[in-house]
Motif scaffolding. Structure first.
Motif, PDB file in Angstrom:
ATOM      1  N   LYS A  31       5.431  -8.186  -3.789  1.00 33.35           N
ATOM      2  CA  LYS A  31       5.640  -6.764  -3.531  1.00 33.35           C
ATOM      3  C   LYS A  31       4.857  -5.938  -4.524  1.00 33.35           C
ATOM      4  N   ALA A  32       4.290  -4.848  -4.026  1.00 29.35           N
ATOM      5  CA  ALA A  32       3.637  -3.839  -4.856  1.00 29.35           C
ATOM      6  C   ALA A  32       4.222  -2.508  -4.416  1.00 29.35           C
ATOM      7  N   GLY A  33       5.216  -2.027  -5.125  1.00 31.27           N
ATOM      8  CA  GLY A  33       5.933  -0.839  -4.673  1.00 31.27           C
ATOM      9  C   GLY A  33       6.623  -1.152  -3.360  1.00 31.27           C
ATOM     10  N   ASP A  34       6.319  -0.372  -2.318  1.00 30.16           N
ATOM     11  CA  ASP A  34       6.905  -0.604  -0.994  1.00 30.16           C
ATOM     12  C   ASP A  34       6.065  -1.531  -0.119  1.00 30.16           C
ATOM     13  N   ILE A  35       4.963  -2.023  -0.636  1.00 34.69           N
ATOM     14  CA  ILE A  35       4.078  -2.893   0.142  1.00 34.69           C
ATOM     15  C   ILE A  35       4.523  -4.344  -0.013  1.00 34.69           C
ATOM     16  N   VAL A  36       4.747  -5.013   1.098  1.00 35.74           N
ATOM     17  CA  VAL A  36       5.083  -6.440   1.107  1.00 35.74           C
ATOM     18  C   VAL A  36       3.823  -7.199   1.506  1.00 35.74           C
ATOM     19  N   ILE A  37       3.427  -8.117   0.650  1.00 38.91           N
ATOM     20  CA  ILE A  37       2.221  -8.925   0.847  1.00 38.91           C
ATOM     21  C   ILE A  37       2.703 -10.340   1.146  1.00 38.91           C
ATOM     22  N   ASP A  38       2.681 -10.713   2.418  1.00 45.58           N
ATOM     23  CA  ASP A  38       3.240 -11.995   2.848  1.00 45.58           C
ATOM     24  C   ASP A  38       2.144 -13.041   3.020  1.00 45.58           C
ATOM     25  N   HIS A  39       2.247 -14.118   2.316  1.00 46.44           N
ATOM     26  CA  HIS A  39       1.398 -15.306   2.398  1.00 46.44           C
ATOM     27  C   HIS A  39      -0.097 -14.993   2.406  1.00 46.44           C
ATOM     28  N   LEU A  59       0.962  -7.720   5.979  1.00 42.34           N
ATOM     29  CA  LEU A  59       0.761  -6.685   4.969  1.00 42.34           C
ATOM     30  C   LEU A  59       1.444  -5.452   5.543  1.00 42.34           C
ATOM     31  N   ARG A  60       2.629  -5.147   4.999  1.00 38.35           N
ATOM     32  CA  ARG A  60       3.402  -4.056   5.603  1.00 38.35           C
ATOM     33  C   ARG A  60       3.978  -3.123   4.539  1.00 38.35           C
ATOM     34  N   ASN A  61       4.154  -1.891   4.966  1.00 38.31           N
ATOM     35  CA  ASN A  61       4.693  -0.840   4.115  1.00 38.31           C
ATOM     36  C   ASN A  61       6.131  -0.594   4.549  1.00 38.31           C
ATOM     37  N   THR A  62       7.090  -0.937   3.694  1.00 37.87           N
ATOM     38  CA  THR A  62       8.499  -0.747   4.022  1.00 37.87           C
ATOM     39  C   THR A  62       9.011   0.622   3.585  1.00 37.87           C
ATOM     40  N   GLY A  63       8.137   1.427   3.003  1.00 36.41           N
ATOM     41  CA  GLY A  63       8.551   2.727   2.467  1.00 36.41           C
ATOM     42  C   GLY A  63       8.468   3.866   3.470  1.00 36.41           C
ATOM     43  N   ARG A  64       8.838   5.046   2.987  1.00 38.06           N
ATOM     44  CA  ARG A  64       8.819   6.262   3.799  1.00 38.06           C
ATOM     45  C   ARG A  64       7.543   7.066   3.624  1.00 38.06           C
ATOM     46  N   ALA A  96     -17.680  -2.644   5.234  1.00 32.29           N
ATOM     47  CA  ALA A  96     -16.772  -2.422   4.117  1.00 32.29           C
ATOM     48  C   ALA A  96     -16.122  -1.053   4.218  1.00 32.29           C
ATOM     49  N   LEU A  97     -14.881  -0.964   3.769  1.00 28.65           N
ATOM     50  CA  LEU A  97     -14.132   0.283   3.707  1.00 28.65           C
ATOM     51  C   LEU A  97     -13.860   0.613   2.245  1.00 28.65           C
ATOM     52  N   ASP A  98     -13.918   1.891   1.884  1.00 26.85           N
ATOM     53  CA  ASP A  98     -13.592   2.291   0.519  1.00 26.85           C
ATOM     54  C   ASP A  98     -12.108   2.104   0.240  1.00 26.85           C
ATOM     55  N   THR A  99     -11.272   2.509   1.190  1.00 27.29           N
ATOM     56  CA  THR A  99      -9.822   2.352   1.085  1.00 27.29           C
ATOM     57  C   THR A  99      -9.285   2.010   2.472  1.00 27.29           C
ATOM     58  N   LEU A 100      -8.055   1.550   2.507  1.00 24.79           N
ATOM     59  CA  LEU A 100      -7.424   1.218   3.781  1.00 24.79           C
ATOM     60  C   LEU A 100      -6.004   1.766   3.782  1.00 24.79           C
ATOM     61  N   ALA A 101      -5.731   2.714   4.687  1.00 21.35           N
ATOM     62  CA  ALA A 101      -4.410   3.335   4.776  1.00 21.35           C
ATOM     63  C   ALA A 101      -3.406   2.371   5.404  1.00 21.35           C
ATOM     64  N   ILE A 102      -2.211   2.346   4.805  1.00 19.05           N
ATOM     65  CA  ILE A 102      -1.097   1.548   5.334  1.00 19.05           C
ATOM     66  C   ILE A 102       0.014   2.548   5.638  1.00 19.05           C
ATOM     67  N   PRO A 103       0.250   2.824   6.910  1.00 16.56           N
ATOM     68  CA  PRO A 103       1.208   3.873   7.263  1.00 16.56           C
ATOM     69  C   PRO A 103       2.636   3.541   6.826  1.00 16.56           C
ATOM     70  N   ALA A 104       3.412   4.581   6.575  1.00 16.40           N
ATOM     71  CA  ALA A 104       4.820   4.406   6.229  1.00 16.40           C
ATOM     72  C   ALA A 104       5.518   3.644   7.344  1.00 16.40           C
ATOM     73  N   GLY A 105       6.254   2.627   6.984  1.00 16.73           N
ATOM     74  CA  GLY A 105       6.975   1.831   7.971  1.00 16.73           C
ATOM     75  C   GLY A 105       6.072   0.999   8.858  1.00 16.73           C
ATOM     76  N   GLY A 106       4.807   0.890   8.534  1.00 21.24           N
ATOM     77  CA  GLY A 106       3.848   0.193   9.397  1.00 21.24           C
ATOM     78  C   GLY A 106       3.298  -1.081   8.777  1.00 21.24           C
ATOM     79  N   ALA A 107       2.513  -1.768   9.573  1.00 21.29           N
ATOM     80  CA  ALA A 107       1.878  -3.014   9.140  1.00 21.29           C
ATOM     81  C   ALA A 107       0.440  -3.028   9.631  1.00 21.29           C
ATOM     82  N   LEU A 108      -0.402  -3.800   8.952  1.00 22.25           N
ATOM     83  CA  LEU A 108      -1.798  -3.931   9.347  1.00 22.25           C
ATOM     84  C   LEU A 108      -2.091  -5.356   9.806  1.00 22.25           C
ATOM     85  N   PRO A 109      -2.967  -5.496  10.810  1.00 21.12           N
ATOM     86  CA  PRO A 109      -3.348  -6.828  11.296  1.00 21.12           C
ATOM     87  C   PRO A 109      -4.367  -7.469  10.362  1.00 21.12           C
TER      88      PRO A 109
END
Length: 163
Positions: A31-39, A59-64, A96-109
């Motif tokens: 975990k990094a703050g509200d970010i869950v980094i799974d396997h 890679l999911r954001n469990t926060g608000r 390449a991306l400079d940053t990657l947004a992870i939405p609140a309550g969301g997950a990235l593929p």
């Protein structure tokens, strides 16, 4: 009163505890703050290749509040970039991306064969199945988190994807 277990009983006790607490003892998530980094995992690199790729089971954001992946580093490679793959007709384009947004309550593929991955550039040595290495992820809100990346052969979805 002290209780001492014989070595065989001690091993059985440790095994029983590991099986009874799989989420705690055998987990490979961070975990990094509200970010869950799974396997976090990497695929074995091809012979002579100077690049590799890192993925996550999740890679999911469990926060608000939204967060952003703003960087990564590892001693296993000269640099790490966040990459996005998109299909342009019959051509796969990656950039390449400079940053990657992870939405609140969301997950990235971030799975093998998916839209996002971390590109390892200038590998210091080949990525071999069974190896592990440290990777530090940096999030805008969640801060830095060091994770252990397992190098493993991915399960192919349809056998067509090759990085």
């Amino acid at each position: 009163m002290k209780t001492f277990f014989k070595p065989a009983r001690r091993q059985c006790l440790v095994t029983a505890m590991a099986l009874a607490l799989p989420g705690t003892v055998l987990a490979h998530d961070f975990k990094a703050g509200d970010i869950v980094i799974d396997h976090p995992y990497a695929t074995p690199s091809l012979p002579g290749a100077r690049t590799g790729a890192v993925y996550f089971r999740g890679l999911r954001n469990t926060g608000r509040l939204p967060d952003r992946l703003v960087g990564a580093r590892t001693a296993a490679a000269g640099s790490v970039e966040v990459h996005r793959m998109v299909m342009d007709g019959d051509v796969m384009r990656m950039g390449a991306l400079d940053t990657l947004a992870i939405p609140a309550g969301g997950a990235l593929p971030f799975r093998h064969g998916g839209q996002y991955h971390l590109m390892l550039l200038d590998l210091k040595s080949p990525l071999v199945a069974g190896d592990r290495f440290k990777l530090t992820l940096r999030f805008e809100r969640g801060g830095e988190q060091e994770v252990t990346v397992w190098v493993q052969q991915p399960r192919e979805r349809d056998g067509s994807h090759r990085h």
